[in-house]
Design a protein around this motif. Structure first.
Motif, short mmCIF file in Angstrom:
data_model
loop_
_atom_site.label_atom_id
_atom_site.label_comp_id
_atom_site.label_asym_id
_atom_site.label_seq_id
_atom_site.Cartn_x
_atom_site.Cartn_y
_atom_site.Cartn_z
N LEU A 108 -3.42 -16.80 11.01
CA LEU A 108 -2.74 -18.10 11.07
C LEU A 108 -2.29 -18.61 9.70
N GLY A 109 -2.69 -17.91 8.63
CA GLY A 109 -2.32 -18.37 7.30
C GLY A 109 -3.05 -19.63 6.89
N LEU A 110 -4.30 -19.77 7.34
CA LEU A 110 -5.10 -20.96 7.05
C LEU A 110 -6.32 -20.58 6.21
N HIS A 111 -6.92 -21.58 5.57
CA HIS A 111 -8.16 -21.33 4.86
C HIS A 111 -9.28 -21.13 5.88
N PRO A 112 -10.19 -20.17 5.64
CA PRO A 112 -11.28 -19.93 6.59
C PRO A 112 -12.11 -21.17 6.92
N TYR A 113 -12.27 -22.08 5.95
CA TYR A 113 -13.07 -23.29 6.24
C TYR A 113 -12.34 -24.18 7.24
N GLU B 221 0.81 -1.22 0.00
CA GLU B 221 0.00 0.00 0.00
C GLU B 221 0.85 1.28 0.00
N ARG B 222 2.13 1.17 0.29
CA ARG B 222 2.99 2.35 0.31
C ARG B 222 3.37 2.81 -1.08
N LYS B 223 3.21 1.95 -2.07
CA LYS B 223 3.70 2.25 -3.40
C LYS B 223 2.73 3.14 -4.18
N LYS B 224 3.30 4.09 -4.93
CA LYS B 224 2.49 5.00 -5.73
C LYS B 224 1.69 4.25 -6.79
N THR B 225 2.27 3.16 -7.28
CA THR B 225 1.58 2.37 -8.31
C THR B 225 0.26 1.79 -7.77
N VAL B 226 0.29 1.34 -6.52
CA VAL B 226 -0.92 0.77 -5.91
C VAL B 226 -1.97 1.86 -5.72
N LYS B 227 -1.54 3.01 -5.24
CA LYS B 227 -2.48 4.12 -5.04
C LYS B 227 -3.09 4.56 -6.36
N ALA B 228 -2.27 4.62 -7.40
CA ALA B 228 -2.77 5.03 -8.72
C ALA B 228 -3.74 4.00 -9.28
N ALA B 229 -3.42 2.71 -9.11
CA ALA B 229 -4.30 1.65 -9.61
C ALA B 229 -5.63 1.66 -8.88
N LYS B 230 -5.60 1.92 -7.57
CA LYS B 230 -6.84 2.00 -6.81
C LYS B 230 -7.66 3.22 -7.23
N ALA B 231 -6.96 4.31 -7.52
CA ALA B 231 -7.65 5.51 -7.99
C ALA B 231 -8.38 5.25 -9.30
N ALA B 232 -7.78 4.39 -10.14
CA ALA B 232 -8.39 4.05 -11.42
C ALA B 232 -9.49 3.01 -11.27
N GLY B 233 -9.61 2.41 -10.09
CA GLY B 233 -10.65 1.42 -9.84
C GLY B 233 -10.39 0.07 -10.45
N GLY B 234 -9.11 -0.23 -10.74
CA GLY B 234 -8.81 -1.49 -11.42
C GLY B 234 -8.20 -2.57 -10.55
N VAL B 235 -8.21 -2.39 -9.23
CA VAL B 235 -7.60 -3.38 -8.33
C VAL B 235 -8.67 -4.39 -7.89
N LEU B 236 -8.40 -5.67 -8.13
CA LEU B 236 -9.34 -6.73 -7.75
C LEU B 236 -8.60 -7.78 -6.94
N SER B 237 -9.21 -8.23 -5.85
CA SER B 237 -8.58 -9.24 -5.00
C SER B 237 -9.21 -10.61 -5.21
N PHE B 238 -8.38 -11.63 -5.16
CA PHE B 238 -8.82 -13.02 -5.31
C PHE B 238 -8.26 -13.81 -4.14
N LEU B 239 -8.84 -13.58 -2.98
CA LEU B 239 -8.43 -14.25 -1.75
C LEU B 239 -9.38 -15.42 -1.47
N PRO B 240 -8.98 -16.38 -0.63
CA PRO B 240 -9.85 -17.53 -0.37
C PRO B 240 -11.22 -17.13 0.15
N PHE B 241 -12.23 -17.88 -0.26
CA PHE B 241 -13.59 -17.66 0.23
C PHE B 241 -13.64 -17.86 1.74
N GLY B 242 -14.56 -17.17 2.39
CA GLY B 242 -14.90 -17.52 3.76
C GLY B 242 -15.60 -18.87 3.77
N ALA B 243 -15.80 -19.45 4.95
CA ALA B 243 -16.38 -20.79 5.05
C ALA B 243 -17.76 -20.86 4.38
#
Length: 363
Positions: A306-311, A150-172
């Protein structure tokens, strides 16, 4: 909390030190709707550890924006560990040849995340391009990491453009809903018990689950429901899943069932020390989850910590609920002592496991 498409979270980004630009954030579903409407963005930064969902998004983007016969000309793959970012920008600034739009897929661990490599990058070239990207190029950064820097200017600029998408594990609960929908796509509905049995047997890897759901659907037949008996019959459990069930039986006092599982694992040539290591791991997870949830952590927060899957955290929390922290800590200590005794030859391995399981069940 899931994203409400009718209530936009707002970001305020300082542009050139003077103006404030207000940009709505989008989630993956909204981004897919845009793509299906024929309105893809010129820049995407896709990050997360859930490879299957990320690749699914990329496949949909390709299918919707590049005709199959043009893909050799229209799709370029690059990697910032091998290619300087200014070369990536040059590619994006070059007009497409014989095609309406080009797609540039860029693997990255340094421009948007906190990874390091030996390549020197002129990030200012990318920042300038991001201010006014070409509509004829779709620039997609692929980052296999659970967070961006989040400290990087590239991340801030990408978020400003609305193009940042996360693909993290589903909740249970999200994972169970996803399994249900995948089964319904194949006209083979699954009830809650069948879904839980599938997850307990096959684990939480989405690619594996898709294959297993396909197999179950074919077995059940068109339009027929998949039940838990079918799942148990067709889906083999991994050693880790078998040990999980063994621990479940032990803490519920089902010694005979637990011992049968132990002997089955030994017949499969599983090493007693490996089985004990997995038992220790499961007890440790139960204790950690109990401690964190006792400090008002949600299961999702505990999974992240804990670095585990939510399920996996959900199941561990259900197991741990039946015992207090002192009992779990005692089991962990005794299992660690047994591990030392087995490795130093002070106790016969199978006998040691049997005694530990009977002691745990007796409590």
């Amino acid at each position: 909390m899931s994203f409400n498409p009718f209530v936009f979270m707002k970001k305020f980004v300082i542009m050139k030190g003077v103006q404030l630009k207000e940009v709505p954030l989008v989630d993956v579903k909204d981004a897919l709707k845009e793509i299906k409407r024929g309105e893809p963005r010129s820049l995407y930064v896709l990050y997360g550890t859930e490879k299957y969902r990320l690749q699914e998004f990329v496949s949909e983007l390709i299918n919707r924006t590049v005709p199959e016969e043009n893909r050799d000309l229209a799709i370029t793959k690059m990697d910032t560990s091998e290619t300087a970012i200014e070369q990536v920008v040059e590619e994006a600034e070059t007009m497409p040849f014989l095609v309406e739009r080009k797609l540039i897929l860029v693997k990255d661990q340094t421009i948007f995340a906190s990874g390091k490599d030996k390549m020197e990058h002129r990030v200012d070239r990318l920042l300038k391009y991001m201010e006014s990207p070409l509509e004829s190029s779709i620039l997609v950064f692929l980052i296999q990491a659970d967070k961006l820097d989040e400290r990087k200017k590239t991340v801030k600029a990408a978020k400003a453009a609305g193009g940042v998408l996360s693909f993290l594990p589903f909740g249970a609960e999200e994972l169970m809903q996803w399994v249900r929908k995948e089964a319904e796509k194949r006209s083979s509905p699954m009830d809650q018990e069948a879904i839980q049995t599938l997850l307990n047997n096959a684990g939480t890897n989405l690619q594996t689950l898709v294959v297993e759901i396909e197999k179950l659907s074919l077995y059940a037949g068109q339009g027929q429901a998949i039940n838990s008996e079918m799942v148990d019959q067709l889906i083999s459990r991994t050693t880790e899943q078998n040990v999980f069930r063994l621990v479940e039986d032990v803490i519920n006092g089902k010694v005979d069932s637990a011992l049968s599982m132990l002997y089955e694992l030994l017949k499969q040539k599983e090493e007693p020390i490996k089985i004990l290591a997995l038992i220790i791991r499961q007890i440790r997870i139960m204790l950690q989850v109990k401690e964190l949830t006792g400090r008002s952590f949600s299961q999702q927060q505990a999974a992240s910590q804990l670095g585990l899957h939510p399920y996996a955290v959900k199941l561990a929390a259900e197991q741990a609920r039946k015992h207090d922290s002192k009992a779990l800590a005692k089991w962990l200590s005794e299992a660690a002592d047994l591990d030392y005794a087995m490795k130093t030859g002070r106790v016969e391995k199978t006998l040691g496991l049997e005694l530990l399981m009977m002691k745990m069940a007796a409590r």
